[in-house]
Design a protein around this motif. Structure first.
Motif, PDB file in Angstrom:
ATOM      1  N   LEU A 136       0.826  -1.206   0.000  1.00 21.62           N
ATOM      2  CA  LEU A 136       0.000   0.000   0.000  1.00 21.62           C
ATOM      3  C   LEU A 136       0.858   1.253   0.000  1.00 21.62           C
ATOM      4  O   LEU A 136       0.490   2.260  -0.613  1.00 21.62           O
ATOM      5  N   VAL A 137       2.006   1.206   0.655  1.00 21.65           N
ATOM      6  CA  VAL A 137       2.944   2.333   0.630  1.00 21.65           C
ATOM      7  C   VAL A 137       3.424   2.536  -0.806  1.00 21.65           C
ATOM      8  O   VAL A 137       3.475   3.669  -1.307  1.00 21.65           O
ATOM      9  N   PHE A 138       3.750   1.436  -1.471  1.00 19.58           N
ATOM     10  CA  PHE A 138       4.186   1.482  -2.871  1.00 19.58           C
ATOM     11  C   PHE A 138       3.074   2.066  -3.750  1.00 19.58           C
ATOM     12  O   PHE A 138       3.306   2.991  -4.533  1.00 19.58           O
ATOM     13  N   ARG A 139       1.866   1.547  -3.594  1.00 21.45           N
ATOM     14  CA  ARG A 139       0.715   2.046  -4.369  1.00 21.45           C
ATOM     15  C   ARG A 139       0.528   3.541  -4.153  1.00 21.45           C
ATOM     16  O   ARG A 139       0.405   4.319  -5.111  1.00 21.45           O
ATOM     17  N   HIS A 145       3.141  10.177  -7.298  1.00 27.21           N
ATOM     18  CA  HIS A 145       4.329  10.533  -8.077  1.00 27.21           C
ATOM     19  C   HIS A 145       4.251   9.903  -9.469  1.00 27.21           C
ATOM     20  O   HIS A 145       4.818   8.826  -9.703  1.00 27.21           O
ATOM     21  N   PRO A 146       3.543  10.566 -10.405  1.00 24.82           N
ATOM     22  CA  PRO A 146       3.380  10.006 -11.752  1.00 24.82           C
ATOM     23  C   PRO A 146       4.702   9.706 -12.462  1.00 24.82           C
ATOM     24  O   PRO A 146       4.763   8.773 -13.261  1.00 24.82           O
ATOM     25  N   ASP A 147       5.773  10.465 -12.154  1.00 25.62           N
ATOM     26  CA  ASP A 147       7.063  10.190 -12.783  1.00 25.62           C
ATOM     27  C   ASP A 147       7.602   8.829 -12.329  1.00 25.62           C
ATOM     28  O   ASP A 147       8.138   8.061 -13.133  1.00 25.62           O
ATOM     29  N   ALA A 148       7.445   8.500 -11.065  1.00 24.09           N
ATOM     30  CA  ALA A 148       7.868   7.185 -10.553  1.00 24.09           C
ATOM     31  C   ALA A 148       6.980   6.082 -11.129  1.00 24.09           C
ATOM     32  O   ALA A 148       7.464   4.987 -11.443  1.00 24.09           O
ATOM     33  N   ALA A 149       5.681   6.368 -11.287  1.00 20.88           N
ATOM     34  CA  ALA A 149       4.775   5.387 -11.889  1.00 20.88           C
ATOM     35  C   ALA A 149       5.189   5.098 -13.334  1.00 20.88           C
ATOM     36  O   ALA A 149       5.203   3.937 -13.770  1.00 20.88           O
ATOM     37  N   ALA A 150       5.559   6.136 -14.080  1.00 15.48           N
ATOM     38  CA  ALA A 150       6.011   5.941 -15.468  1.00 15.48           C
ATOM     39  C   ALA A 150       7.312   5.148 -15.506  1.00 15.48           C
ATOM     40  O   ALA A 150       7.513   4.295 -16.386  1.00 15.48           O
ATOM     41  N   GLU A 151       8.182   5.414 -14.548  1.00 16.48           N
ATOM     42  CA  GLU A 151       9.441   4.661 -14.451  1.00 16.48           C
ATOM     43  C   GLU A 151       9.152   3.178 -14.190  1.00 16.48           C
ATOM     44  O   GLU A 151       9.779   2.283 -14.769  1.00 16.48           O
ATOM     45  N   VAL A 178      10.943  -1.747  -6.229  1.00 15.88           N
ATOM     46  CA  VAL A 178       9.981  -1.663  -5.128  1.00 15.88           C
ATOM     47  C   VAL A 178      10.700  -1.235  -3.841  1.00 15.88           C
ATOM     48  O   VAL A 178      10.207  -0.370  -3.106  1.00 15.88           O
ATOM     49  N   ARG A 179      11.871  -1.789  -3.584  1.00 15.16           N
ATOM     50  CA  ARG A 179      12.644  -1.397  -2.398  1.00 15.16           C
ATOM     51  C   ARG A 179      13.068   0.069  -2.476  1.00 15.16           C
ATOM     52  O   ARG A 179      13.060   0.779  -1.480  1.00 15.16           O
ATOM     53  N   ASP A 180      13.459   0.518  -3.674  1.00 18.47           N
ATOM     54  CA  ASP A 180      13.854   1.914  -3.847  1.00 18.47           C
ATOM     55  C   ASP A 180      12.675   2.847  -3.551  1.00 18.47           C
ATOM     56  O   ASP A 180      12.849   3.867  -2.881  1.00 18.47           O
ATOM     57  N   ILE A 181      11.501   2.492  -4.022  1.00 18.30           N
ATOM     58  CA  ILE A 181      10.316   3.319  -3.760  1.00 18.30           C
ATOM     59  C   ILE A 181      10.004   3.336  -2.261  1.00 18.30           C
ATOM     60  O   ILE A 181       9.661   4.371  -1.707  1.00 18.30           O
ATOM     61  N   ALA A 185       9.785   6.661  -0.075  1.00 21.16           N
ATOM     62  CA  ALA A 185       8.593   6.977   0.721  1.00 21.16           C
ATOM     63  C   ALA A 185       8.977   7.199   2.183  1.00 21.16           C
ATOM     64  O   ALA A 185       8.492   8.134   2.827  1.00 21.16           O
ATOM     65  N   ALA A 186       9.854   6.348   2.710  1.00 17.42           N
ATOM     66  CA  ALA A 186      10.283   6.479   4.108  1.00 17.42           C
ATOM     67  C   ALA A 186      11.040   7.785   4.337  1.00 17.42           C
ATOM     68  O   ALA A 186      10.936   8.392   5.404  1.00 17.42           O
ATOM     69  N   ALA A 187      11.784   8.214   3.308  1.00 18.22           N
ATOM     70  CA  ALA A 187      12.560   9.453   3.424  1.00 18.22           C
ATOM     71  C   ALA A 187      11.713  10.690   3.129  1.00 18.22           C
ATOM     72  O   ALA A 187      12.187  11.817   3.270  1.00 18.22           O
TER      73      ALA A 187
END
Length: 189
Positions: A136-139, A145-151, A178-181, A185-187
């Protein structure tokens, strides 16, 4: 003759992987599946139901499979009470292992299929303290962040091109992203 676990795993791993353009029907398909699950599963088992995975991220190409994350009160009850109900309705059922260090180590996972045998839904059942909720954090991050979604979409396209028909390689190839996202998100970035 009854299908063995090995035969069932081999069958589902043969399912074709494809990405399709975003479908405005995906949220409705989620809501319909949520209602179906709430109507057929034992009272008191389901705590909450969430839409996650790529079909929950507007604007990106995705596998046309709606991922549903179901919080259950108890995994043993889900295995003992939900699995027979959903299997009787035609869902494929697996007591699915998670990567090392994940909690719980296994969880009930179901595949719902359409009239032609194509996957339409993945149902992931877990408990409140499961690492699956990181989905859910990833979602939420990709929705914001549409740029991350496009990536992410570009990565999935590359993985399908590099590993046609290899569902395991496709899935594991997304792990680093997924780990990078999750770190972003945590940062708070």
């Amino acid at each position: 003759m009854t299908e063995t676990l090995e035969e069932k795993v081999a069958r589902v791993l043969k399912d074709r992987i494809e990405l399709v353009p975003p479908d405005p029907a995906w949220p409705k398909l989620f809501e319909e599946e949520k209602a179906r699950l709430l109507a057929c599963l034992p009272e008191g088992l389901v705590v909450r139901v969430e839409h996650f995975g790529s079909t929950a991220i507007p604007g990106i190409w995705a596998k046309p499979v709606v991922d549903v994350l179901v919080e259950v009160a108890d995994l043993d009850r889900a295995r003992d009470e939900a699995a027979p109900v959903l299997e009787a309705m035609g869902y494929d059922y697996f007591w699915r292992p998670q990567p090392e260090g994940s909690t719980p180590p296994h969880y009930p996972w179901f595949i719902r299929r359409g009239p032609s045998g194509e996957r339409t839904h993945h149902i992931h059942m877990t408990v409140a303290d499961s690492t699956l909720w990181e989905g859910l954090v990833f979602r939420d991050y990709l929705q914001a962040h549409p740029d991350a979604a496009a990536e992410y979409e570009r990565l999935k396209r590359r993985l399908i091109a590099d590993h046609p028909g290899d569902r395991a390689a496709y899935t594991s190839g997304k792990t680093g992203f997924v780990r990078d996202i999750a770190a972003r998100a945590a940062a708070g970035r």
